[in-house]
Scaffold this active site. Structure first.
Site, mmCIF file in Angstrom:
data_model
loop_
_atom_site.group_PDB
_atom_site.id
_atom_site.type_symbol
_atom_site.label_atom_id
_atom_site.label_comp_id
_atom_site.label_asym_id
_atom_site.label_seq_id
_atom_site.Cartn_x
_atom_site.Cartn_y
_atom_site.Cartn_z
ATOM 1 N N ARG A 38 -3.146 -2.318 -1.540
ATOM 2 C CA ARG A 38 -2.533 -3.732 -1.290
ATOM 3 C C ARG A 38 -1.096 -3.532 -1.020
ATOM 4 O O ARG A 38 -0.341 -4.538 -1.115
ATOM 5 C CB ARG A 38 -2.834 -4.629 -2.296
ATOM 6 C CG ARG A 38 -4.180 -4.751 -2.405
ATOM 7 C CD ARG A 38 -4.896 -5.936 -1.515
ATOM 8 N NE ARG A 38 -6.078 -6.081 -1.628
ATOM 9 C CZ ARG A 38 -6.766 -7.021 -2.351
ATOM 10 N NH1 ARG A 38 -5.722 -8.019 -2.600
ATOM 11 N NH2 ARG A 38 -8.238 -7.165 -2.289
ATOM 12 N N ARG A 42 0.581 -9.829 0.462
ATOM 13 C CA ARG A 42 1.458 -11.360 0.036
ATOM 14 C C ARG A 42 2.669 -10.875 -0.690
ATOM 15 O O ARG A 42 3.599 -11.543 -0.910
ATOM 16 C CB ARG A 42 0.656 -12.064 -0.782
ATOM 17 C CG ARG A 42 -0.470 -12.908 0.049
ATOM 18 C CD ARG A 42 -1.512 -13.632 -0.380
ATOM 19 N NE ARG A 42 -2.499 -12.512 -1.235
ATOM 20 C CZ ARG A 42 -3.467 -13.125 -2.160
ATOM 21 N NH1 ARG A 42 -3.798 -14.302 -2.142
ATOM 22 N NH2 ARG A 42 -4.168 -12.066 -2.785
ATOM 23 N N ARG A 51 1.410 -13.811 8.919
ATOM 24 C CA ARG A 51 0.194 -14.305 8.998
ATOM 25 C C ARG A 51 0.098 -16.095 8.839
ATOM 26 O O ARG A 51 -1.155 -16.555 8.953
ATOM 27 C CB ARG A 51 -0.408 -13.923 7.518
ATOM 28 C CG ARG A 51 -1.187 -12.399 7.320
ATOM 29 C CD ARG A 51 -2.696 -12.491 7.975
ATOM 30 N NE ARG A 51 -3.321 -13.675 7.422
ATOM 31 C CZ ARG A 51 -3.701 -14.016 6.447
ATOM 32 N NH1 ARG A 51 -3.913 -12.829 5.472
ATOM 33 N NH2 ARG A 51 -4.341 -14.977 5.992
ATOM 34 N N ASP A 87 -10.427 -5.422 5.050
ATOM 35 C CA ASP A 87 -11.042 -5.876 4.006
ATOM 36 C C ASP A 87 -12.286 -5.303 4.030
ATOM 37 O O ASP A 87 -12.950 -5.075 4.975
ATOM 38 C CB ASP A 87 -11.115 -7.364 3.983
ATOM 39 C CG ASP A 87 -11.352 -7.903 2.308
ATOM 40 O OD1 ASP A 87 -10.298 -7.835 1.855
ATOM 41 O OD2 ASP A 87 -12.357 -8.188 2.011
ATOM 42 N N TYR A 162 -20.725 -8.717 -4.144
ATOM 43 C CA TYR A 162 -20.495 -9.902 -3.241
ATOM 44 C C TYR A 162 -21.675 -10.304 -2.577
ATOM 45 O O TYR A 162 -21.881 -11.617 -2.739
ATOM 46 C CB TYR A 162 -19.099 -9.800 -2.207
ATOM 47 C CG TYR A 162 -18.056 -9.443 -3.031
ATOM 48 C CD1 TYR A 162 -17.385 -10.448 -3.505
ATOM 49 C CD2 TYR A 162 -17.323 -8.182 -3.233
ATOM 50 C CE1 TYR A 162 -16.050 -10.527 -4.253
ATOM 51 C CE2 TYR A 162 -16.166 -7.967 -3.561
ATOM 52 C CZ TYR A 162 -15.623 -9.164 -4.354
ATOM 53 O OH TYR A 162 -14.212 -9.023 -4.753
HETATM 54 C C1 LIG Z 1 -12.484 -6.079 -3.949
HETATM 55 C C2 LIG Z 1 -11.897 -6.028 -2.678
HETATM 56 C C3 LIG Z 1 -11.765 -6.981 -1.783
HETATM 57 N N1 LIG Z 1 -10.751 -6.527 -0.775
HETATM 58 C C4 LIG Z 1 -10.380 -5.113 -1.032
HETATM 59 C C5 LIG Z 1 -11.292 -4.857 -2.293
HETATM 60 C C6 LIG Z 1 -10.944 -3.582 -2.943
HETATM 61 C C7 LIG Z 1 -9.836 -3.239 -3.385
HETATM 62 C C8 LIG Z 1 -9.344 -3.833 -4.683
HETATM 63 O O1 LIG Z 1 -10.221 -3.363 -5.703
HETATM 64 O O2 LIG Z 1 -8.446 -4.832 -4.557
HETATM 65 C C9 LIG Z 1 -9.873 -4.094 -0.037
HETATM 66 C C10 LIG Z 1 -8.596 -4.776 0.695
HETATM 67 N N2 LIG Z 1 -8.369 -5.805 1.061
HETATM 68 C C11 LIG Z 1 -7.114 -5.784 1.723
HETATM 69 C C12 LIG Z 1 -6.929 -4.458 1.846
HETATM 70 C C13 LIG Z 1 -5.515 -4.060 2.793
HETATM 71 C C14 LIG Z 1 -5.017 -2.746 2.634
HETATM 72 C C15 LIG Z 1 -4.057 -2.718 1.760
HETATM 73 O O3 LIG Z 1 -4.395 -2.119 0.841
HETATM 74 O O4 LIG Z 1 -2.693 -2.903 1.766
HETATM 75 C C16 LIG Z 1 -7.779 -3.721 1.015
HETATM 76 C C17 LIG Z 1 -7.701 -2.378 0.903
HETATM 77 C C18 LIG Z 1 -6.580 -6.971 2.409
HETATM 78 C C19 LIG Z 1 -6.759 -8.421 1.758
HETATM 79 N N3 LIG Z 1 -7.692 -9.003 1.216
HETATM 80 C C20 LIG Z 1 -7.544 -10.233 0.820
HETATM 81 C C21 LIG Z 1 -6.233 -10.366 0.833
HETATM 82 C C22 LIG Z 1 -5.458 -11.482 0.521
HETATM 83 C C23 LIG Z 1 -5.761 -12.648 1.561
HETATM 84 C C24 LIG Z 1 -4.453 -13.185 2.353
HETATM 85 O O5 LIG Z 1 -3.406 -12.552 2.529
HETATM 86 O O6 LIG Z 1 -4.511 -14.045 2.849
HETATM 87 C C25 LIG Z 1 -5.563 -9.240 1.567
HETATM 88 C C26 LIG Z 1 -3.993 -8.898 1.689
HETATM 89 C C27 LIG Z 1 -8.508 -11.170 0.312
HETATM 90 C C28 LIG Z 1 -9.419 -10.571 -0.709
HETATM 91 N N4 LIG Z 1 -10.585 -9.735 -0.246
HETATM 92 C C29 LIG Z 1 -11.259 -9.381 -1.692
HETATM 93 C C30 LIG Z 1 -10.597 -9.998 -2.545
HETATM 94 C C31 LIG Z 1 -10.666 -9.826 -4.075
HETATM 95 C C32 LIG Z 1 -9.398 -10.757 -2.103
HETATM 96 C C33 LIG Z 1 -8.476 -11.520 -2.711
HETATM 97 C C34 LIG Z 1 -8.679 -13.144 -2.665
HETATM 98 C C35 LIG Z 1 -7.222 -13.732 -3.064
HETATM 99 O O7 LIG Z 1 -6.639 -13.354 -4.006
HETATM 100 O O8 LIG Z 1 -6.620 -14.546 -2.165
HETATM 101 C C36 LIG Z 1 -12.121 -8.329 -1.681
#
Ligand SMILES: Cc1c2[nH]c(c1CCC(=O)O)Cc1[nH]c(c(CCC(=O)O)c1C)Cc1[nH]c(c(CCC(=O)O)c1C)Cc1[nH]c(c(C)c1CCC(=O)O)C2
Length: 355
Positions: A38, A42, A51, A87, A162
């Protein structure tokens, strides 16, 4: 030829010879490579800016935007690898599953998979389904120079969690009920997800990703015997499917202290470790022949520069005897992290490990 070298007869390229890929291959490195799960996202004001007004899933489908977001942390922090901005639910959306990523919640699935009939929602993924991924990775390869790009996917268990729950869960009661109560349906679901995941990783590698990470973020919810019987075969299938490319395969989960040996057995070259197990102990659990990735507690970054240095030094000390170490956090960067703390952390690891 792409930046990825084949296992036989590789052509040396800046990417192939990068500290990150060397550490994954357990070769000597000029410094311990660093990247952060990540790292895009954000915590960066420049991310929030680009974004603005664009929903998460839509942003994953715009190659120029994906390229910009992927490059942001590389420019700012000088990390040793980029991770493709996407994602874990993107390939599911691409095959037509009705789902969305709700801000502050996570992935939400409209019609959860609970029965054999529901499996019909899952069809094969073709490269055309995710042509925007190929396009973005080609753009990125041109921009990244010698910095490797990590592709990724969600592991079958984490995706299933999920799909079966219908959204994020703390207990995974529906997913685990299927696993315990209808092992045949569960095995078929995970096998289908393994095929989709393998296809998604192949697209990324063929477009130019230099390594791949399989995120089994929620596997730590499982007892070792259940992981071995009901989850490991599907993850192993994914690793096998991409073994022939010769790109390092990383396997990561949270709370997986009791599963580290099995996660290595599933076939990865590098095992990710969260902050709960020190790296020297993790190496004993994983066994020889694998590099480790990790494992600073992401909340340490809220504790001030001196504490960050002390805790980082502890991670580096526990990694001192490893054959290959990729420095990372034990889980993703928290959104309210001060980005300057991350930049300083990269600098500190590089300086402390310069050889
Ligand atoms: C479980 C999981 C998800 N997504 C992901 C996982 C496995 C990694 C981990 O264990 O954290 C993987 C993921 N998701 C995202 C990345 C981007 C690449 C990086 O690491 O920089 C990666 C590698 C972007 C994202 N994926 C997400 C965001 C946030 C949304 C946003 O920025 O609007 C980002 C940057 C959304 C997301 N997607 C998911 C979650 C739990 C969330 C967060 C929800 C929230 O807190 O708003 C599912």
């Amino acid at each position: 030829m792409s930046a990825n070298a084949s296992p036989s007869g590789h052509q040396p390229t800046a990417t192939y010879d990068s500290a990150f890929l060397k550490a994954c291959r357990r070769e000597p490195v000029p410094h311990t490579p660093v990247w952060f799960m990540r790292q895009a996202g954000r915590s960066l004001p420049e991310y929030l800016k680009v974004r603005e007004g664009i929903p998460m899933l839509e942003s994953c489908m715009r190659p120029e935007l994906v390229t910009e977001i992927t490059l942001q942390p590389v420019r700012r922090h000088h990390v040793d690898a980029a991770i493709y901005f996407s994602d874990i639910v993107v390939p599911l959306k691409a095959i037509g599953i009705d789902l969305d990523i709700k801000p502050g919640v996570g992935p939400v699935v409209e019609r959860p998979i609970r029965s054999r009939a529901d499996l019909a929602q899952l069809r094969d993924l073709t490269p055309e389904d995710v042509s925007y991924v190929t396009e973005a990775i080609k753009l990125l390869a041109a921009e990244l120079g010698g910095t490797p790009l990590i592709g990724f996917a969600g592991a079958p268990f984490t995706l299933a969690s999920y799909l079966v729950e219908g959204g994020p869960s703390r207990t995974y009661e529906n997913a685990k009920a299927m696993m315990y109560g209808d092992p045949e349906l569960w095995a078929d679901l995970l096998d289908r997800l393994a095929e989709i995941t393998a296809a998604f990783l192949r697209v990324q590698i063929e477009a130019g990703a230099s390594a791949v990470q399989l995120f089994d973020s929620w596997a730590g919810a499982l007892a070792p015997a259940d992981y071995r019987r009901s989850v490991l075969p599907a993850s192993a299938k994914v690793f096998d499917a991409v073994a022939g490319y010769g790109v390092p395969r990383i396997h990561f989960g949270v709370g997986t202290g009791e599963l580290l040996g099995l996660m290595g057995e599933a076939g990865a070259d590098v095992v990710g470790v969260d902050w709960r197990v020190p790296l020297d102990e993790a190496a004993r659990r994983v066994g020889p022949g694998k590099a480790l990735q990790g494992n600073l507690d992401p909340t340490v970054l809220f504790a001030g520069p001196e504490a960050v240095r002390t805790k980082t030094r502890e991670v580096l000390d526990s990694a001192a005897g490893l054959e290959g170490h990729v420095f990372n956090l034990g889980h993703g960067v928290l959104p309210s992290t001060d980005p300057d703390a991350l930049t300083r952390l990269v600098e500190y690891v590089h300086e402390q490990t310069a050889r």
